[in-house]
Design an enzyme around this catalytic site. Structure first.
Site, PDB file in Angstrom:
ATOM      1  N   CYS A 173       0.833  -1.197   0.000  1.00 26.57           N
ATOM      2  CA  CYS A 173       0.000   0.000   0.000  1.00 26.57           C
ATOM      3  C   CYS A 173       0.871   1.251   0.000  1.00 26.57           C
ATOM      4  CB  CYS A 173      -0.919   0.011   1.216  1.00 26.57           C
ATOM      5  SG  CYS A 173      -1.949   1.500   1.328  1.00 26.57           S
ATOM      6  N   CYS A 215      -0.543   6.297   6.964  1.00 23.93           N
ATOM      7  CA  CYS A 215      -1.897   5.969   7.403  1.00 23.93           C
ATOM      8  C   CYS A 215      -1.831   5.075   8.638  1.00 23.93           C
ATOM      9  CB  CYS A 215      -2.633   5.259   6.265  1.00 23.93           C
ATOM     10  SG  CYS A 215      -4.221   4.537   6.740  1.00 23.93           S
ATOM     11  N   CYS A 233      -3.178   0.301   8.975  1.00 18.62           N
ATOM     12  CA  CYS A 233      -2.434  -0.963   8.995  1.00 18.62           C
ATOM     13  C   CYS A 233      -1.146  -0.795   9.791  1.00 18.62           C
ATOM     14  CB  CYS A 233      -2.093  -1.419   7.576  1.00 18.62           C
ATOM     15  SG  CYS A 233      -3.512  -1.985   6.609  1.00 18.62           S
ATOM     16  N   CYS A 244      -8.580   2.615  -0.493  1.00 17.47           N
ATOM     17  CA  CYS A 244      -7.927   1.707   0.453  1.00 17.47           C
ATOM     18  C   CYS A 244      -7.839   0.327  -0.184  1.00 17.47           C
ATOM     19  CB  CYS A 244      -8.711   1.639   1.760  1.00 17.47           C
ATOM     20  SG  CYS A 244      -8.028   0.449   2.939  1.00 17.47           S
ATOM     21  N   PHE A 259     -25.808 -10.735  23.096  1.00 19.54           N
ATOM     22  CA  PHE A 259     -25.149  -9.670  22.324  1.00 19.54           C
ATOM     23  C   PHE A 259     -25.309 -10.004  20.832  1.00 19.54           C
ATOM     24  CE2 PHE A 259     -22.815 -10.250  26.306  1.00 19.54           C
ATOM     25  CZ  PHE A 259     -22.852  -8.977  26.861  1.00 19.54           C
ATOM     26  N   CYS A 288     -13.480 -10.155  19.967  1.00 21.40           N
ATOM     27  CA  CYS A 288     -12.534  -9.396  19.153  1.00 21.40           C
ATOM     28  C   CYS A 288     -11.402  -8.853  20.013  1.00 21.40           C
ATOM     29  CB  CYS A 288     -13.248  -8.251  18.427  1.00 21.40           C
ATOM     30  SG  CYS A 288     -14.082  -7.095  19.541  1.00 21.40           S
TER      31      CYS A 288
END
Length: 417
Positions: free
Chosen positions: A65, A71, A74, A148, A275, A369
């Site tokens: 990229c 940025c 990442c 992106c 959830f 997560c």
């Protein structure tokens, strides 16, 4: 700094190279000797910018990229696939170990697929014009981008869309966040940060939605126009999520997580999905068993209900609006089910895990997560008599330090009442 540079010993949890003295160097890899700039301390972590790689690692690869390094999206495009997968799996292993949990951790599974299907682009006025992109790492400075490359192709035009939508709202004079999602009906866009818009601005936005061929356009979650249903299939169900609502980042990631959840509950006939969000798991589980979905967001539950009613052949799908952080399901309520699934936000499900530990549900499937909060919640279940059969990490957020995981807990030593 000596001309010999410093040696990097390991990768930190955020993808920074870490030297022997604890100095973090973004962009550096283990085994490398690097030259760095002056160190700065922030929130207890000393960091220094990478000036030059004096002796590169054989695991170093060229980032794909053009925005990598400026940025903040990442963190680690410069590491070869095998050591990258080992590092990311290691984040889960380390989190469990720190919590005193010894459980088998499967190899990392790639869940990137065609790329991210949703992203939030920030719009700011720079040099008199609206620019769209992502924030630089640990900064409020905007990195304007053309597209992106880790997103699905339909999202490649999203920065252009964000810039166009900013025009009727002051052209980026007030910071805007534009969430774009690739759906079966086209781009679904929700604009936030502006506050209420007058009639003229709203009319201009509706016209732009047509010019830009958007499926749906909303402002702070209020639908301004829906030209086509922004459908996100959840198994056989045609799910239309609420504007700006939560979705898993990639299509493949959601499908892989759902497959692990369905396999984890096994032959259970009655499942509670805690959830539940808009029903990514509930709707798939309901293809073969009765499901009770519990979620605090009314819009998500309404979307789940509409999708369930529109899908012939599903088993019973009931739902309940409830704040599971303040009012978790209690053991007598949980014991009505043969299996429980929980998929909380990053903060985890500490209160609900404590109640699950008191219940006699034979199988609990945890989706997370955040490996740290998962390990904390898992510790409560293990203390209550569950066994953590296996943890499967998935790489849905490729090139970032974020990792998804699924853990299957089985009740030991207590009979179901």
């Amino acid at each position: 700094m000596s001309g010999d540079g410093i040696e990097i010993l390991r990768l930190g949890a955020r993808g920074d190279g870490v030297a022997a003295d604890g100095l973090h160097v973004p962009g550096a890899l283990p085994g490398e000797r690097v030259r760095v700039g002056p160190a700065e301390e922030r929130r207890g972590v000393r960091r220094a910018a990478l000036d030059a790689v004096l002796a590169p690692s054989p695991d170093r690869v060229a980032p794909f990229c053009p925005y990598f390094g400026t940025c903040g999206g990442c963190a680690i495009q410069h590491l070869a696939p095998e050591p990258y997968a080992a590092w990311k799996r290691g984040l889960v292993v380390t989190a469990l170990s720190r919590a005193g949990i010894d459980a088998p951790v499967a190899p990392l599974r790639d869940a990137h697929g065609a790329g991210r299907r949703r992203a939030t682009f920030h719009v700011r006025r720079i040099d008199g014009r609206a620019e769209a992109g992502f924030m630089a790492a640990r900064s409020h400075a905007l990195v304007a981008i053309d597209h992106c490359p880790i997103t699905e192709p339909p999202l490649h035009r999203a920065p252009e869309v964000a810039r166009a939508l900013a025009r009727p709202l002051g052209g980026g004079g007030k910071p805007l966040d534009v969430q774009a999602t690739a759906t079966a009906g086209g781009l679904d866009v929700d604009v936030r940060g502006h506050g209420p818009a007058d009639a003229r601005a709203r009319q201009a936005l509706v016209a732009l939605a047509g010019d830009l061929d958007l499926a749906r356009l909303s402002l702070h979650g209020e639908v301004l126009v829906q030209r086509r249903p922004p459908v996100v299939p959840a198994g056989r169900a045609p799910l239309v999520p609420p504007p700006g609502g939560f979705l898993q980042a990639t299509r493949l990631g959601e499908a892989m997580l759902a497959d692990l959840v369905v396999a984890g509950v096994g032959e259970a006939k009655r499942v509670a999905d805690l959830f539940s969000g808009a029903g990514a798991f509930s709707l798939r589980l309901a293809e073969t068993r009765a499901v009770h979905a519990v979620e605090g967001d009314a819009g998500a539950l309404a979307a789940l209900d509409r999708a369930a009613r529109a899908t012939p052949g599903l088993r019973a799908v009931t739902h309940e609006r409830r704040d599971l952080f303040r009012r978790p399901l209690l053991a007598p309520e949980l014991d009505r089910f043969d299996a429980v699934v929980f998929d909380p936000p990053r903060a985890g499900a500490e209160a609900q895990a404590a109640r699950l530990a008191e219940a006699t549900v034979p199988v609990v499937v945890g989706v997370s997560c955040d490996a740290g909060t998962f390990a904390r919640d898992a510790g409560l279940l293990l203390a209550g008599g569950y066994r953590l059969a296996e943890v499967v990490p998935l790489d849905q957020f490729r090139h970032s330090p974020h990792v998804e995981l699924v853990g299957v807990f089985r009740r030991e030593g207590r009979r179901r009442r």
